[in-house]
Write an enzyme that holds these catalytic residues in place. Sequence first.
Site, short mmCIF file in Angstrom:
data_model
loop_
_atom_site.label_atom_id
_atom_site.label_comp_id
_atom_site.label_asym_id
_atom_site.label_seq_id
_atom_site.Cartn_x
_atom_site.Cartn_y
_atom_site.Cartn_z
N LYS A 223 0.73 -1.23 -0.05
CA LYS A 223 0.12 -0.04 0.07
C LYS A 223 0.76 1.33 0.03
O LYS A 223 2.05 1.31 0.37
CB LYS A 223 -1.07 0.00 1.18
CG LYS A 223 -2.12 -1.02 0.72
CD LYS A 223 -3.25 -0.97 1.63
CE LYS A 223 -4.26 -1.65 1.28
NZ LYS A 223 -5.65 -1.88 2.23
N ARG A 257 -3.61 -10.02 4.76
CA ARG A 257 -4.04 -10.25 3.29
C ARG A 257 -2.87 -9.52 2.66
O ARG A 257 -2.51 -8.50 2.60
CB ARG A 257 -5.27 -9.16 3.21
CG ARG A 257 -5.86 -9.11 1.85
CD ARG A 257 -6.98 -8.30 1.87
NE ARG A 257 -7.56 -8.26 0.39
CZ ARG A 257 -7.20 -7.17 -0.40
NH1 ARG A 257 -5.99 -6.46 -0.42
NH2 ARG A 257 -7.63 -7.35 -1.50
C1 7PJ Z 1 -8.46 -4.35 1.60
C2 7PJ Z 1 -9.33 -5.25 1.13
C3 7PJ Z 1 -8.01 -4.48 2.99
C4 7PJ Z 1 -9.91 -5.75 3.25
C5 7PJ Z 1 -8.47 -4.01 -0.65
C6 7PJ Z 1 -5.61 -3.59 -2.03
C7 7PJ Z 1 -6.66 -2.65 -2.14
N1 7PJ Z 1 -10.25 -6.00 1.75
N2 7PJ Z 1 -9.38 -4.81 -0.36
N3 7PJ Z 1 -8.85 -5.23 3.68
N4 7PJ Z 1 -7.73 -3.92 0.53
N5 7PJ Z 1 -10.70 -6.68 4.05
O1 7PJ Z 1 -5.57 -4.69 -2.69
O2 7PJ Z 1 -4.67 -3.31 -1.59
O3 7PJ Z 1 -7.07 -3.65 3.35
S1 7PJ Z 1 -8.41 -3.49 -2.13
#
Ligand code: 7PJ
Length: 278
Positions: A223, A257
């Site tokens: 990020k 994640r």
């Molecule tokens: C997140 C997400 C996060 C959860 C994205 C990326 C941006 N879902 N979906 N948490 N970020 N739960 O893939 O970095 O931080 S999209």
Amino acid sequence: MRVPVFCCGRFTFVLTRPLVMGILNVTPDSFSDGGRYVDRKRALAHARQMRADGADLIDIGGESSRPGATPVAESEELDRVLPLVEALAAENIALAVDTRKPAVMRAAAAAGAAMINDIGALSAPGAIEACAQSGVGVCLMHMQREPMTMQAAPVYADVVADVRAFLVARAEACVAAGIARECIAIDPGFGFGKTLAHNLELLRSIGTFVATGFPVVAGLSRKSSLGAITGRSVDERMPASLAAALAAVARGVAIVRVHDVRETVDALRVWRAVESGI
Ligand code: 7PJ
């Protein structure tokens, strides 16, 4: 002592070690891997590789939520996501589907998805009901405003208290609507309507979220906050992402994640060996 678990449809995860959720974006425009996995064969191969590398879950996203992203039509999102869910669920891979749409939630669960990951914390009308009826696990994420506008000028009275109160209220609304408590995870939503200072404060204080008793998901992989700290471009943020994942699990985060599954699994193995001698 009762062992904490996270229930996701037919999968029950025992939370005695941090879990790794591998990211599979099947969008043409995601910020780090946009366009790379639009081709179905490549997407399947990447998912299988992440599983072989030790991913516990694979998070499939058919709608980009990067800052400034525009929404995608329901039919398009279904076309992108469902064939992958069907194919990978048949291989007994635990799948999360990253969506805000109740119709996509229902279809994904029917096709074998174990979990719904919603950056809108199931705020769409009918979203909670869709998840309650299908018995999937849910991840409730906090976001201030919408992807189009969220990074304009995020403001909080107290970012940790505000985000925590929001997530606990959403989790209780889910419980009241019939989603089992053990099926609910929460996520502060790093980068979603947050400045670098907000993201750092949330990560530093993530133990406050862990103390709610809900498993906490942290998504920091590649990020822009990590870019701001290191001066690295998206493609060069893997070491920074590992450091962020370790900082999160050291504070009790249950699920990270990530894009770089193999490297994260190695880092967590070393961390665990130090912590518990395994
Ligand atoms: C997140 C997400 C996060 C959860 C994205 C990326 C941006 N879902 N979906 N948490 N970020 N739960 O893939 O970095 O931080 S999209």
